[in-house]
Design an enzyme around this catalytic site. Structure first.
Site, mmCIF file in Angstrom:
data_model
loop_
_atom_site.group_PDB
_atom_site.id
_atom_site.type_symbol
_atom_site.label_atom_id
_atom_site.label_comp_id
_atom_site.label_asym_id
_atom_site.label_seq_id
_atom_site.Cartn_x
_atom_site.Cartn_y
_atom_site.Cartn_z
ATOM 1 N N GLU A 54 66.088 33.513 44.466
ATOM 2 C CA GLU A 54 65.596 34.525 43.985
ATOM 3 C C GLU A 54 65.626 34.414 42.384
ATOM 4 O OE1 GLU A 54 66.796 39.283 43.086
ATOM 5 O OE2 GLU A 54 67.312 38.292 45.162
ATOM 6 N N ASP A 58 62.467 34.414 39.655
ATOM 7 C CA ASP A 58 62.557 35.372 38.771
ATOM 8 C C ASP A 58 61.836 34.435 37.449
ATOM 9 O OD1 ASP A 58 62.591 37.951 37.423
ATOM 10 O OD2 ASP A 58 64.228 36.937 36.357
ATOM 11 N N ASP A 127 62.636 41.091 45.678
ATOM 12 C CA ASP A 127 63.390 40.014 45.629
ATOM 13 C C ASP A 127 62.797 38.765 46.483
ATOM 14 O OD1 ASP A 127 64.523 41.532 43.877
ATOM 15 O OD2 ASP A 127 66.291 42.054 45.241
ATOM 16 N N GLU A 130 60.464 36.528 44.721
ATOM 17 C CA GLU A 130 60.852 35.845 43.918
ATOM 18 C C GLU A 130 61.650 34.386 44.539
ATOM 19 O OE1 GLU A 130 61.610 38.960 40.310
ATOM 20 O OE2 GLU A 130 63.317 38.499 41.606
#
Length: 192
Positions: A54, A58, A127, A130
């Site tokens: 994650e 991101d 999440d 990502e």
């Protein structure tokens, strides 16, 4: 990835449909890792979870969208580019895309999260999106990850509903009143 013997694996549909929707061939064990929420990992005796993927995803997402808004809107000043970027990489926007992919049904969640509807929580869906972007970067490289982000997320730049969800209407009204010389803006609460 080892599982605790006392925690049964929730029944899952085959992830082939997810891989097909994702549009990128990815390694099954890494895909499994990208789908492990920390609640499941903790209940399973502390196995690895998707938080590191994650973290990476991101940044992959952010860079791809930053480049896209920079190129797509050459006339916009930095502040407007930041607003566009912020809206389409937001939790709400990512969760919308995750729902379109039916991602929630693949996420491995702990009993508490299952009980409270975790598979449809914006934060968990975003999440996990990502994490899968991070996985795609690791498995397929920068260009494939960028192309994936642009295919799934860039269309939100044309979605008025998504764009309006990130607007600060109060500030826009204040700026309009100032620009037009309408005087000070006052707010009056008429109900709650």
């Amino acid at each position: 990835m080892a599982r605790s013997k006392h925690l049964p694996v929730p029944p899952r549909t085959d992830t082939d449909a997810l891989v097909e929707a994702w549009g990128t061939r990815i390694d099954a064990p890494l895909l499994q890792l990208a789908l492990v929420h920390r609640s499941y990992a903790n209940e399973a005796g502390g196995i690895a979870n998707n938080e590191r993927l994650e973290f990476l995803g991101d940044s992959v997402l952010s860079l791809a969208i930053a480049e896209e808004v920079y190129r797509r809107y050459p006339e916009l000043p930095e502040g407007e580019l930041v607003k566009l970027h912020h809206v389409v990489v937001s939790t709400v926007a990512l969760a919308k895309v995750a729902r379109d992919l039916d991602l929630g049904r693949y996420i491995l969640l702990g009993k508490g999260e299952i009980h409270t509807g975790g598979a449809d929580k914006d934060s968990i869906l975003a999440d996990t999106m990502e994490a899968i972007f991070g996985l795609t970067y690791l498995e397929c490289g920068r260009e494939a990850a960028r192309d994936l982000v642009l295919r799934l997320i860039a269309p939100l730049l044309d979605d008025e509903k998504v764009l309006n969800s990130g607007r600060d209407w109060k500030t826009e009204l204040l700026n309009l009143a100032t620009a037009r010389g309408w005087g000070d803006v006052r707010y009056e609460v008429t109900g709650e």
